[in-house]
Motif scaffolding. Structure first.
Motif, PDB file in Angstrom:
ATOM      1  N   ALA A   1      37.463  45.472  40.559  1.00 27.49           N
ATOM      2  CA  ALA A   1      36.349  44.448  40.243  1.00 27.49           C
ATOM      3  C   ALA A   1      36.023  44.709  38.805  1.00 27.49           C
ATOM      4  CB  ALA A   1      35.022  44.691  40.901  1.00 27.49           C
ATOM      5  N   GLU A   2      36.203  45.261  38.172  1.00 25.74           N
ATOM      6  CA  GLU A   2      35.817  45.380  36.839  1.00 25.74           C
ATOM      7  C   GLU A   2      37.125  44.587  36.126  1.00 25.74           C
ATOM      8  OE1 GLU A   2      35.276  49.176  35.175  1.00 25.74           O
ATOM      9  OE2 GLU A   2      33.540  49.444  36.235  1.00 25.74           O
TER      10      GLU A   2
ATOM     11  N   ASN B   1      39.035  42.381  37.151  1.00 24.79           N
ATOM     12  CA  ASN B   1      38.922  41.093  37.651  1.00 24.79           C
ATOM     13  C   ASN B   1      38.094  39.972  36.697  1.00 24.79           C
ATOM     14  OD1 ASN B   1      40.499  39.855  39.647  1.00 24.79           O
ATOM     15  ND2 ASN B   1      39.182  40.414  41.429  1.00 24.79           N
ATOM     16  N   SER B   2      37.043  40.438  36.704  1.00 23.74           N
ATOM     17  CA  SER B   2      36.038  39.369  35.871  1.00 23.74           C
ATOM     18  C   SER B   2      36.245  39.570  34.435  1.00 23.74           C
ATOM     19  CB  SER B   2      34.750  39.857  36.206  1.00 23.74           C
ATOM     20  OG  SER B   2      34.201  41.146  36.406  1.00 23.74           O
TER      21      SER B   2
ATOM     22  N   ILE C   1      38.307  43.199  47.315  1.00 21.54           N
ATOM     23  CA  ILE C   1      37.760  43.704  46.070  1.00 21.54           C
ATOM     24  C   ILE C   1      36.265  43.260  45.875  1.00 21.54           C
ATOM     25  CG2 ILE C   1      37.891  43.548  43.362  1.00 21.54           C
ATOM     26  CD1 ILE C   1      40.941  43.283  43.848  1.00 21.54           C
TER      27      ILE C   1
ATOM     28  N   GLN D   1      32.728  38.925  41.227  1.00 19.68           N
ATOM     29  CA  GLN D   1      33.776  38.369  41.998  1.00 19.68           C
ATOM     30  C   GLN D   1      33.518  36.937  42.522  1.00 19.68           C
ATOM     31  OE1 GLN D   1      36.743  40.438  41.681  1.00 19.68           O
ATOM     32  NE2 GLN D   1      34.862  40.913  40.189  1.00 19.68           N
TER      33      GLN D   1
ATOM     34  N   PHE E   1      36.654  34.329  41.806  1.00 16.90           N
ATOM     35  CA  PHE E   1      38.000  35.028  41.938  1.00 16.90           C
ATOM     36  C   PHE E   1      38.366  35.045  43.356  1.00 16.90           C
ATOM     37  CE2 PHE E   1      36.856  36.958  37.866  1.00 16.90           C
ATOM     38  CZ  PHE E   1      38.056  36.868  37.227  1.00 16.90           C
TER      39      PHE E   1
END
Lengths: 606, 474
Positions: free
Chosen positions: A40-41, A43-44, B339, B356, B361
């Motif tokens: 998650a880290e 990803n954004s 995720i 997310q 995402f």
């Protein structure tokens, strides 16, 4: 109520069991397994690379030679691409639809998820227009870069050029990513690690539409880019410019070195090109044009061409004869317009006879060195091969027959064949006569102009040399590489150098004429030796090595002009002008310049 | 029959509360999924949460209409409604708007209607109507065929759209049939085939065959309760296996273990069938037939998988089975979804705090992947509450169904439960990576008018039937 009503429990049981399984799974991925939190880290966050400017390159007097200018690369992240108005996109960038389709396909084939450059070096005005409308083209963004800018159109080979990394480089070195630049040749390549600096990174919070939503932790984790380190080169810009002007009509090279330090003062290689051609959007096109050019301007003759050294090699043979004890300076040998032994005949020109060693250098007698070379092989009281190997070892102690390990990328090592080589090609039946042409610097030997200049240095220094190098100082680094600070001693005793230096002095300054009298400049005490390398493909190569002044030399030089005829024809005036320019910063013989300006050589078309 | 009747007094308010809770939680999550700093007004009708607010209002209106309508209408119009939706399903193939490669939508002035959603309700009604008819016996072949037909006709037109997700929902009627007396073996056999489908794709043929034979032996033993016959079955099988093995060795025929066992099981199966003619052995016939079907089925799986499924469907299955990996391609949706949910932790990141889902995402985050927002922002606790609400709703519907006096209402109730269950099953299973990616909405949660209205109608027709359970006898 009916007979199957108990089945309600089975059905409810199945429903609830499935939900229970889901809860277990949720418990696992939400609480036990931490990998999803790390993902998650990533990803954004968007890691935006900040490219530092490459280090500047100065000449020995801190005159700026190579700097940078701003440029903007249009990047694209295929994953974030959405439908966009291709027509207006093309109009802004002045490209056609085919380019868009082709490039996007290529980029997607490379990676659907990594950003890749879409268009390099967008101009300032286009950049301004593009920046305003960029929001219409999701997935595209502009990356600020710097490009090389050259203060003078000189030393193209020496500086080298910067290009995009390819996948093989990325695989080998994980510093580089698609779209990065890397030094591909010359100093840009050999000092890449210093020049490139360190890429920085800004960590931004972004959504998948490439919209930046802010900086992660207010930029606390960002890493600034570190500028490339500046280089102070040993090049004398004026001398380099002058050298390039002198031989612009010829194919060949000039290498001038400060003997006391091994610092290269000028390294000219012609044909050459304007280094600005290999910068920017036209780089690829220009590169192809240069590669297809029949005169081969991309070839770095100064460190890559290997040619026989001709008569300049006699200097080494004279010293080896002294070192091995087969001759003394006063050894005289007669010359009858050449040397004849059995089927072999080596021509010589008209000069007094017989001659002792210094005078044999002054007049460059072929017979003297044919005899002397045979003596070296035959009179050392050693088997032939061993005697030859002794000779070869002494030759190689001048940095020949191997890479000299200068700091310019892609240098070649030349060639001094081993006895095994002759065993092989002559099936072991060879003798001093078979290879007698080695005595006068012909045959299977090959030296680069850089090596030739290094021989001049070793002689000027009476027995040692420093590995020739271009970079004097790297900003922020205490010292250059240790190999440039080490004194390399030749295997010849220092006292034997005086004999050949005496000969070299006389060759230039007389009395009684000499092969290089055209090089003489009053008060400069130039010592030199011409060479004329026979060339089966055409006119002989014109060669000259020299140093000056005789005592406490400040400059050693080699000039190699392909198809230039006798050493005296072109190489001598070129070297002489270079030495004068460097030592006095003035030119007393403008007619030489004129002569070289108008002189033309008909080069064979390969 | 005609007496003062107030639907509001008899309405099961418990179910209504769960419904409202789910719809409201759903809307909150759509708001969070679509939320961005630029659009904050909750009644911004350009944004999905604004629109969904309108859909919810309309859904509540529909629910009220469904409740006040005369109860007999549903039974009376079951077949006409069924036929009407079939016509719509046909029409949508020709007149529908193509979205994401499927012609599943009618577009009327900016409003999109998906007839498939309503077809589920109508089919449920038709099935209930048929099964509750007088003198129907579910174990008759004619009855089974009619039921299959009722389900197959809308299914066929849904395949043509194509919409695999909705098609699978029709499979859920198996629960209804089971409740109404279909032999449990069929349900078991259905699960078995589903299991074999997955198992045959990942395991060696020999392993699959051994598992089938093992199940056959166990099933035979459990059904027949005859130790003797079971032992004969096993000995025949094992004996034949070694016999064939030895014969093959003697004649230097190269036979793999798999082929040897396959021939042995076929001969055993045929002998079982032949034996039937002379002496009745209970269930031997069924076990043999199902064993053959199972073997044939596993054989056809590779064919079906490679030739009938489309490449993206194959990929989704392969990714789920771990046979393929493409973390940023086809696997992207599932990975992003996992995720998002996984990063929620126990308490979640908090309302509107999910990075997310907030930063887009997760694809389709307000429709099929809405559960991600729940998982990310409300954590395990939120996920638990949502699943618990669904569980409670399903159990409540089953409970209500069982108290119906009319078979029509009961069957319809089970249909409602099955349809809702299957949607939750596939949708949530997909977001947490237990099932392949199949586009299907999460009831009451996912953004979209059609599905919300269809589910609302589905549920409130049942609540109307339940409220009037004393009115209606059948």
């Amino acid at each position: 109520m009916n007979q199957y009503s108990t089945r309600q429990y089975i059905i409810a049981g199945i429903f609830l069991s499935v939900f229970l399984i889901f809860l277990v799974r949720l418990f696992y991925i939400q609480i036990i397994d931490s990998t999803y939190k790390y993902s998650a880290e990533n990803n954004s966050q968007r890691y935006v690379t900040i490219y530092p400017a490459r280090g500047l390159i100065y000449d020995r007097h801190h005159k700026l030679l190579v700097s940078n200018k701003a440029a903007y690369d249009l990047m694209v992240n295929p994953q974030e691409l959405r439908e966009f108005d291709t027509a207006s996109f093309c109009k802004i960038l002045n490209i056609n639809k085919e380019y868009v389709d082709k490039t996007l396909k290529k980029i997607k084939d490379y990676s659907k998820y990594k950003s890749s450059p879409f268009l390099f070096q967008v101009s300032d005005t286009t950049y301004a227009e593009l920046q305003e409308k960029l929001y219409l083209f999701p997935g595209f963004y502009v990356q600020a870069r710097t490009l090389r800018q050259y203060q003078y159109p000189i030393a193209a080979h020496l500086f080298g050029y910067v290009g995009e990394v390819d996948s093989s480089i990325i695989k080998k070195n994980n510093y580089y990513q698609m779209g990065d630049y890397i030094g591909m040749s010359g100093l840009e390549k050999s000092y890449e690690e210093y020049l490139r600096g360190v890429k920085g990174v800004n960590i931004l919070l972004v959504d998948v539409h490439n919209r930046v939503k802010g900086s992660l932790q207010n930029g606390k984790l960002d890493r600034p880019a570190i500028l490339g380190k500046n280089l102070v080169s040993s090049i004398d810009a004026d001398l380099q410019i002058y050298g390039e002007k002198l031989i612009k009509n010829f194919r060949g090279s000039i290498v001038a070195i400060e003997p006391k330090t091994g610092e290269i003062l000028a390294i000219v290689s012609n044909p050459t090109y304007n280094p600005s051609l290999l910068v920017g959007r036209e780089r690829t096109k220009n590169f192809i044009d240069l590669r297809n050019d029949k005169s081969n301007p991309l070839f770095y003759r100064a460190i890559m061409s290997k040619n026989p050294p001709g008569s300049t090699f006699k200097l080494l043979n004279a010293m080896i004869a002294l070192q091995t004890g087969v001759a003394v300076p006063s050894t005289t040998i007669g010359c009858y317009h050449g040397y004849t032994a059995g089927p072999v005949h080596v021509n010589c020109h008209v000069h007094p006879s017989p001659l002792d060693m210094p005078h044999s250098i002054q007049h460059s007698c072929n017979a003297y060195y044919s005899v002397l070379f045979r003596k070296i092989i035959d009179e050392q009281k050693l088997p032939r091969n061993q005697a030859y190997d002794v000779w070869r070892k002494l030759i190689m102690s001048f940095g020949l027959g191997q890479k000299i390990h200068t700091d310019i990328a892609n240098e070649l090592g030349g060639n001094i064949p081993s006895s095994n080589y002759y065993d092989k090609i002559y099936r072991k039946s060879w003798n001093s006569l078979t290879v007698v042409s080695l005595g006068i610097g012909q045959g299977e030997i090959g030296l680069t102009p850089l090596q030739l200049a290094n021989v001049a240095c070793a002689i000027a220094n009476r027995g040692y040399y420093y590995v020739p190098h271009v970079v004097k100082q790297i900003e922020g680094i205490d010292t250059i590489d240790q190999r440039f600070l080490k004194k390399n001693k030749t295997l010849i005793n220092p006292e034997y150098f005086d004999t050949v230096i005496e000969g070299m002095y006389m060759a230039v300054n007389g009395p009684g004429g000499g092969t290089a009298t055209g090089a003489a400049v009053k008060g400069l005490d130039i010592c030199g030796k011409t060479g004329t390398a026979q060339n089966p493909h055409g006119e002989d190569h014109s060669i000259f090595i020299a140093f000056a002044p005789k005592d406490n030399p400040k400059i050693a030089i080699s000039v190699y002009i392909e198809n230039g005829g006798f050493g005296a024809t072109i190489a001598v005036p070129v070297a002489s002008l270079m030495i004068e320019k460097y030592l006095t910063d003035s030119i007393s013989r403008p007619y030489y310049e004129q002569y070289l300006e108008t002189k033309r050589i008909n080069y064979p078309v390969k | 029959m005609k007496r003062a009747f107030n639907v509001w007094n008899n309405l099961d308010w418990f179910t209504v509360m769960i419904y409202l809770a789910l719809v409201i939680i759903g809307w909150i999550n759509i708001y969070a999924a679509v939320y961005s700093d630029e659009h904050q007004h909750i009644f911004d009708f350009q944004m999905r949460y604004g629109k969904q607010m309108i859909w919810i209002m309309a859904a509540i209106f529909l629910a009220i209409v469904a409740l006040v309508i005369d109860i007999r209408i549903y039974s009376f119009f079951a077949y006409p409604a069924y036929l009407a939706t079939i016509l719509l399903l046909i029409a949508v193939i020709f007149l529908g708007k193509e979205v994401n490669g499927a012609r599943a939508w009618f577009e009327i002035g900016g409003l999109r209607i998906q007839p498939t959603e309503f077809a589920k309700t109508a089919t449920c009604l038709a099935l209930a109507k048929y099964l509750s008819s007088f003198e129907i016996r579910i174990d008759k072949v004619k009855t089974m065929m009619t039921i299959l037909l009722i389900i197959a006709i809308p299914s066929t037109f849904i395949i043509l759209q194509p919409d695999v997700g909705s098609l699978l929902v029709f499979v859920s009627f198996a629960f209804v049939l089971y409740r109404e007396g279909m032999p449990g073996g069929f349900l078991f056999f259905g699960f078995l085939l589903a299991f074999l489908f997955v198992f045959a794709l990942i395991a060696q043929p020999l392993t699959v065959l051994i598992v089938i034979l093992f199940i056959a032996v166990v099933a035979f033993f459990l059904l027949n309760k005859g130790t003797k016959e079971t032992l004969i079955f096993i000995f025949t099988l094992v004996g034949l296996y070694f016999l064939i093995f030895i014969i093959a060795k003697l004649f230097h025929i190269k036979l793999s273990y798999y082929k040897t066992l396959l021939i042995a099981s076929i001969i055993t199966g045929i002998s079982g069938l032949v034996y039937q003619f002379f002496r009745k052995v209970p269930y031997a016939f069924w076990v043999a037939v199902m064993m053959f079907i199972a073997i044939g089925f596993t054989y056809s799986i590779d064919f079906v998988f490679n030739n009938i499924l489309e490449s993206h469907q194959k990929q989704r299955v392969n990714i789920l089975l771990g046979k393929e990996s493409d973390p940023r391609g086809a696997e992207y949706n599932v990975n992003q979804s996992k995720i998002a949910i996984g990063s929620g932790g126990f308490f979640g990141k908090g309302f509107l705090q999910g990075t997310q889902t907030k930063y887009n995402f997760v694809p389709e985050q307000s429709t099929d992947f809405i559960f991600c927002t729940v998982g990310e922002e409300w954590g395990f606790l939120g996920s638990f509450i949502v699943l618990a609400l669904f569980g409670l709703l399903l159990v409540r519907i089953i409970y209500l169904s069982e108290r119906q006096r009319s078979a029509f209402s009961r069957i319809y109730g089970y249909g409602v439960a099955s349809i809702l269950f299957f949607h939750v099953f596939i949708n949530v299973g997909m977001t947490i990576g237990l099932l392949p990616v199949i586009g299907i909405p999460l009831p009451f949660f996912s953004y979209g008018g059609s599905s919300l209205w269809a589910f609302t109608l589905l549920l409130f027709i049942f609540l109307r039937l339940d409220a009037g359970r004393l009115e209606l006898f059948h």
